[in-house]
Write a protein that holds these residues in place. Structure first.
Motif, short mmCIF file in Angstrom:
data_model
loop_
_atom_site.label_atom_id
_atom_site.label_comp_id
_atom_site.label_asym_id
_atom_site.label_seq_id
_atom_site.Cartn_x
_atom_site.Cartn_y
_atom_site.Cartn_z
N ASN A 39 0.83 -1.22 0.00
CA ASN A 39 0.00 0.00 0.00
C ASN A 39 0.85 1.26 0.00
OD1 ASN A 39 -2.45 -1.32 -0.13
ND2 ASN A 39 -2.73 -1.35 2.09
N LYS A 40 1.95 1.26 0.75
CA LYS A 40 2.84 2.41 0.77
C LYS A 40 3.48 2.61 -0.60
CE LYS A 40 5.23 5.76 2.55
NZ LYS A 40 4.62 7.07 2.71
N ALA A 41 3.89 1.52 -1.24
CA ALA A 41 4.47 1.61 -2.58
C ALA A 41 3.45 2.18 -3.56
CB ALA A 41 4.96 0.24 -3.04
N LYS A 42 2.21 1.74 -3.46
CA LYS A 42 1.15 2.26 -4.34
C LYS A 42 0.89 3.74 -4.07
CE LYS A 42 -1.43 -1.91 -5.44
NZ LYS A 42 -2.73 -2.60 -5.34
N ASP A 43 0.93 4.14 -2.79
CA ASP A 43 0.76 5.55 -2.45
C ASP A 43 1.84 6.42 -3.07
OD1 ASP A 43 -1.51 5.04 -0.96
OD2 ASP A 43 -0.48 5.12 0.99
N ILE A 44 3.07 5.94 -3.05
CA ILE A 44 4.18 6.69 -3.65
C ILE A 44 3.94 6.84 -5.15
CG2 ILE A 44 6.65 6.68 -4.16
CD1 ILE A 44 7.04 5.19 -1.46
N LEU A 45 3.53 5.76 -5.81
CA LEU A 45 3.24 5.81 -7.24
C LEU A 45 2.09 6.76 -7.54
CD1 LEU A 45 3.69 2.07 -8.18
CD2 LEU A 45 4.85 3.98 -9.26
N THR A 46 1.01 6.64 -6.79
CA THR A 46 -0.16 7.49 -7.00
C THR A 46 0.18 8.96 -6.78
OG1 THR A 46 -1.60 5.69 -6.30
CG2 THR A 46 -2.56 7.88 -6.31
#
Length: 156
Positions: A39-46
């Motif tokens: 989820n943190k990785a996706k937040d960084i991407l988003t």
């Protein structure tokens, strides 16, 4: 400057990695930044905190090739919506759900009139999203509550 694992630390703004084998960007981030949650990785991407060969990339499945350089921003972007009339409750790539306060229009009656739509369009522009708010339903100016906006005409 590189450490033993081949990670290069660039001028304190980014952590820089060089791709060694083909894989998706999300998998690469999770492998390179040990301990980071999905989820943190996706937040960084988003949040547009990733560049590949100096181009901002937010696609989870972006295919990386050996030799590409991936930079991860160390700083959280200040792109949050700060507005006394609008609070974001949920957001994904297609939809945004907001809590509307009383006293603001859902849609402008005339061009450039202050409304939820104009607030969201400014928010999308500031975050470098290539979309605009498309109202799914309306609430009267004096009514507060949850509202849903689509980020593209197909979803609307």
């Amino acid at each position: 400057m590189r450490n033993k694992s081949g990670v290069q630390y660039a001028a304190s703004k980014y952590i820089e990695f060089t791709v060694n084998k083909p894989m998706s960007l999300l998998d690469f981030i999770m492998e390179s930044m040990k301990g980071i949650s999905r989820n943190k990785a996706k937040d960084i991407l988003t949040g547009h905190g990733i560049t590949v060969d100096r181009k901002s990339v937010s696609q989870y499945n972006y295919e990386l090739r050996p030799g590409m350089v991936v930079r991860v921003s160390k700083h959280k972007r200040n792109n949050e919506l700060k507005n006394k009339y609008v609070k974001i409750v949920y957001e994904d790539k297609d939809l945004i759900v907001i809590e509307k306060s009383a006293g603001i229009l859902s849609m402008p009656a005339v061009t450039q009139q202050f409304s939820i739509k104009t607030v969201l369009d400014e928010y999308f522009t500031r975050r470098h999203f290539k979309c605009t708010a498309h109202v799914v339903h309306r609430l009267d100016r004096d009514t507060s509550g949850l509202m849903m906006y689509a980020k593209n005409i197909e979803v609307q």
